[in-house]
Write an enzyme that holds these catalytic residues in place. Structure first.
Site: not given
Ligand code: ZN
Length: 489
Positions: A284, A255, A258
């Protein structure tokens, strides 16, 4: 004011409202009182209505008609606003409303069917969702392929033909690698109990090491980890499992990948269409390269081994080498979200082929479970034991997300390309990572990918960052080299 200035001023408010809607979603998954869910649904529907009206406002069409772009960034802003305007105006409002109504109910029906292991209880609903999504796809596609139009929502420019070629090259090599690993001796496994507070403390340290800016972010707990928001407010969530600290650590690092992307975008793009990640696939790629190519590398796990020993005392694992193997353990399993690096993409490829066939009409919903089970046996080497471990395991199709799954593997493919280029740009990467220093790696990613936001189309971002067009070859080479070495193949 010029048309372009008017357009951008109007869009800025739309983007701000969209951030507010996103934060309501974050709140719902983290701290919202349980009794608030019905009121929250009404609040979200109200703000969605406002957003839809703004995105399809006829003024936007007028400004788009006459807007002149003073530079490349402005041209990209116009491109993104036009794409969004066309996306939202092509689909008849009745159909959009029907899809929203059906999918919000379908999610509950799917969850109940999964709990009861009852596929027939879900199929009529799934049939309706598939039918509605095909109608939407037809409206978006304007005579070209329905599935390609759906992909465009998540990965602008991608086509089914392009994915079939890339995934077709991945599948046999991954099945072969998985086969050989299962024949080899199983790797070491981390066992023991790990206190939640200690897991969360180390996970915060990992977020810092990977460059997460806590001044513009925060970490909370949620059932399913996610990242939310853009610009100066990018939040992440993580989770803990007392016997599996890797779950917490690698969820956090994923995370942070991201979030670092959103935090790394040039601030001049804040609250504009360029102030977000270029696509789900590119997004991603950042989370995957942070989690896998960097976070699960021999060099970095060596440093993490020391951190874990400091934090938890003696581990069930005696050397950094064995710890590296344990953090990369390949195991038999049914569930995509729990899969290792070798098998994860096989899960995605299965879903891509099935959902593509559902959208082209080559596969009927009634035959979906049998098709899933046959394909699973062929690619994973053993049979599905129950629907919650098979066709009912993911929420995506119930909520109408068709075209989303392939972006997970595209992200891995892009991560493979970026990793190869990063190794060339930072030759002493391993020496740095062995000391817990990710600065050069995350700095290179910020420079080549993150700062540009949605300025370029996904393929062009990867091509510009790496010097060649995206290809599955670097990912395959990385996986084969790494796991042949780990399992002595
Ligand atoms: Zn992801």
């Amino acid at each position: 004011m010029s048309s372009f200035d008017n357009l951008m001023a109007f869009q800025r408010e739309t983007e701000a409202l969209s951030q507010v809607a996103g934060r309501l979603g974050w709140d719902q998954e983290t701290v919202m009182p349980r009794g608030a869910s019905e009121q929250r649904a009404e609040e979200m529907a109200a703000i969605d209505g406002v957003l839809h009206a703004r995105r399809t406002d006829p003024k936007v069409a007028d400004w788009l008609e006459t807007a002149d772009a003073p530079d490349d960034a402005a041209a990209a802003q116009i491109r993104e606003i036009r794409r969004s305007f066309e996306r939202y105006t092509k689909v008849p409002p009745d159909l959009s409303a029907e899809i929203a109504r059906v999918t919000s109910r379908a999610q509950g029906i799917w969850a109940a069917a999964r709990a009861e292991e009852d596929v027939p209880a879900f199929l009529p609903t799934l049939n309706t969702v598939v039918d509605l999504k095909r109608q939407e796809g037809e409206a978006l596609a304007n005579g070209s392929a329905i599935y390609d139009a759906m992909l465009d929502d998540y990965e602008p420019g991608a086509t089914a033909a392009m994915l079939e070629q890339m995934f077709g090259a991945l599948r046999p090599r991954l099945v072969d690698l998985r086969d050989r690993i299962f024949d080899a001796a199983p790797g070491p496994e981390l066992t023991g109990e790990f206190a939640e507070d200690d897991q969360l403390a180390l996970s915060t340290r990992l977020a810092e090491v990977f460059g997460y800016d806590f001044r513009r972010g925060r970490i909370d707990k949620a059932v399913h980890p996610f990242s939310s928001g853009s610009g100066d407010d990018v939040r992440i969530t993580t989770r803990t499992n007392p016997v599996d600290p890797f779950n917490c650590f690698y969820s956090t690092i994923h995370e942070v990948g991201h979030a670092a992307y959103e935090q790394g975008i040039d601030p001049v793009y804040a609250l504009t269409p360029l102030g977000r990640g270029a696509s789900m696939g590119v997004h991603e790629s950042q989370s995957r390269i942070y989690e896998n190519q960097l976070g699960r590398s021999r060099a970095f796990t060596g440093w993490l081994y020391g951190q874990m020993t400091d934090c938890f005392g003696d581990l069930s694992i005696e050397s950094p080498e064995a710890f590296y193997a344990a953090s990369n353990r390949v195991h038999r399993g049914y569930i995509r979200t729990e899969a290792d690096e070798v098998q994860y993409n096989l899960h995605v490829l299965l879903r891509f082929d099935l959902e593509h066939s559902l959208m082209t009409g080559d596969l009927r919903v009634d035959d979906l479970e049998a098709a899933w089970n046959d394909r699973f046996k062929a690619d994973f080497g053993f049979a599905v034991d129950k629907p919650s471990n098979g066709v009912l395991q993911d929420v995506h199709w119930s909520v109408g997300l068709f075209g989303y799954f392939p972006t997970y593997t595209l992200g891995n493919v892009y991560a493979g390309c970026l990793h190869r280029a990063l190794r060339q740009a930072v030759p002493d990467l391993d020496t740095q990572m062995a000391q817990g220093d990710l600065g050069a790696a995350t700095g290179w990613l910020r420079e080549t990918v993150q700062q540009h936001g949605a300025l370029l189309l996904p393929r062009d971002i990867i091509t510009r960052a790496t010097g060649s067009a995206p290809s599955e070859a670097p990912l395959l080479k990385y996986l084969e080299d790494k796991f042949q070495m780990l399992y002595g193949l």
